[in-house]
Design an enzyme around this catalytic site. Sequence first.
Site, PDB file in Angstrom:
ATOM      1  N   CYS A 120      -8.390   3.842   1.102  1.00  0.00           N
ATOM      2  CA  CYS A 120      -8.507   3.103   1.639  1.00  0.00           C
ATOM      3  C   CYS A 120      -9.047   2.689   2.812  1.00  0.00           C
ATOM      4  CB  CYS A 120      -7.017   2.575   1.268  1.00  0.00           C
ATOM      5  SG  CYS A 120      -6.034   3.766   2.460  1.00  0.00           S
ATOM      6  N   CYS A 169       0.089   6.352   0.701  1.00  0.00           N
ATOM      7  CA  CYS A 169       0.775   5.945   1.844  1.00  0.00           C
ATOM      8  C   CYS A 169       1.560   7.397   2.804  1.00  0.00           C
ATOM      9  CB  CYS A 169       0.760   4.633   1.822  1.00  0.00           C
ATOM     10  SG  CYS A 169      -0.253   3.337   0.842  1.00  0.00           S
TER      11      CYS A 169
HETATM   12 FE1  FES Z   1      -3.902   2.223   2.692  1.00  0.00          FE
HETATM   13 FE2  FES Z   1      -1.604   2.882   2.332  1.00  0.00          FE
HETATM   14  S1  FES Z   1      -3.514   0.810   1.212  1.00  0.00           S
HETATM   15  S2  FES Z   1      -2.045   3.378   3.799  1.00  0.00           S
END
Ligand code: FES
Length: 126
Positions: free
Chosen positions: A33, A102
Site C-alpha cells: 500500500c 498494517c
Molecule cells: Fe497500508 Fe494499512 S493499508 S498500512
Amino acid sequence: MYSEKVMEHFSNPRNVGEIEDADGIGKVGSPSCGDTMDIYIKVKNGVLTDVKFRTFGCAAAIASSSMMTEMAKGKTIEEVLKITRDDVADELGGLPEAKMHCSNLASDAIRAAIKDYLGKSSQEEN
Ligand code: FES
C-alpha cells in the site's frame, strides 16, 4: 469494520513523535500500500525506556503503532522481540484480514529499531 480499541487508538494515538537522540530507529514500508512507519527507541540497561512513532498510513497502521509503543515501553529487548505480529492485532481486539499487514508493519518496525540499536551498540564495543 474496526474494533472499538482500534478506533480509540486511531483517534487518540499514544507516543506520537520522534526521539531526537534515539538509540535505535526502525523504518519500514508496506510494498502493498506504500504506507510507512518509523519507530524510535531509547534503551537503558536492556530496557526500552521510551518508544515513539511516526506513521503515514491507514487507521489500522496508526492504531497498531500506538498499541505497539504501549506494549513495548518498559519491557526488555528480549521481551519485545517475543511480541509477534499477531499479538499486536490481538491486543487491538482483532483486525480485518485485509488489514493484518498494517499491524505487521508495527512489529517489523520495532524489530528494525532494535536491530539498529544492537548494531550501533556492538560497534561501540569494538
Ligand atoms: Fe497500508 Fe494499512 S493499508 S498500512
